[in-house]
Design a protein around this motif. Structure first.
Motif, short mmCIF file in Angstrom:
data_model
loop_
_atom_site.label_atom_id
_atom_site.label_comp_id
_atom_site.label_asym_id
_atom_site.label_seq_id
_atom_site.Cartn_x
_atom_site.Cartn_y
_atom_site.Cartn_z
N LYS A 17 0.83 -1.20 0.00
CA LYS A 17 0.00 0.00 0.00
C LYS A 17 0.87 1.25 0.00
N GLU A 21 -3.06 5.15 1.38
CA GLU A 21 -3.86 3.95 1.61
C GLU A 21 -3.71 3.48 3.05
N TRP A 22 -2.48 3.52 3.58
CA TRP A 22 -2.28 3.14 4.99
C TRP A 22 -3.00 4.10 5.92
N LYS A 24 -5.73 5.70 5.37
CA LYS A 24 -7.16 5.36 5.35
C LYS A 24 -7.43 4.15 6.24
N VAL A 25 -6.56 3.16 6.16
CA VAL A 25 -6.69 1.97 7.02
C VAL A 25 -6.62 2.38 8.49
N LEU A 26 -5.64 3.22 8.82
CA LEU A 26 -5.46 3.64 10.21
C LEU A 26 -6.61 4.54 10.69
N ALA A 28 -9.67 4.26 9.63
CA ALA A 28 -10.79 3.33 9.80
C ALA A 28 -10.68 2.53 11.10
N MET A 29 -9.46 2.21 11.51
CA MET A 29 -9.30 1.45 12.76
C MET A 29 -9.24 2.36 13.98
N THR A 39 -1.85 0.12 17.84
CA THR A 39 -1.97 0.31 16.40
C THR A 39 -0.92 -0.52 15.67
N LEU A 43 -1.48 -3.70 13.03
CA LEU A 43 -0.91 -3.76 11.68
C LEU A 43 -0.16 -5.07 11.48
N HIS A 47 -2.77 -6.99 9.19
CA HIS A 47 -2.25 -6.68 7.85
C HIS A 47 -0.91 -7.35 7.55
N TYR A 61 2.13 7.90 10.30
CA TYR A 61 0.74 8.33 10.44
C TYR A 61 0.60 9.33 11.58
#
Length: 75
Positions: A17, A21-22, A24-26, A28-29, A39, A43, A47, A61
């Motif tokens: 990613k 993209e990462w 967005k993942v972070l 969302a979580m 966190t 991951l 992931h 992030y």
């Protein structure tokens, strides 16, 4: 290595990613509410990132979002 200098191409080659993209993942979580340690652990577990990449993605992030803490203690 300065994780702020890692390019989108490099992170994608190693993790699958790009930075956005990462992030967005972070988001969302709800990474900010989880804290750094949890966190990074998620991951790794969810992931399948290596310990190093999970730390780098988490730290980048946090830095980009403006709440990175130098000591790593965020609670």
């Amino acid at each position: 290595m300065d994780y702020l200098k890692i390019t989108d191409q490099a992170v994608k080659e190693k993790t699958g990613k790009k930075w956005a993209e990462w992030f967005k993942v972070l988001d969302a979580m709800k990474a900010r509410t989880l804290g750094h340690r949890e966190t990074a652990m998620k991951l790794r577990e969810v992931h399948k990132l290596s310990p190093w990449w999970s730390q780098v993605v988490t730290a980048r992030y946090e830095k980009e979002k403006g709440y990175w803490v130098r000591s790593g203690k965020d609670e």
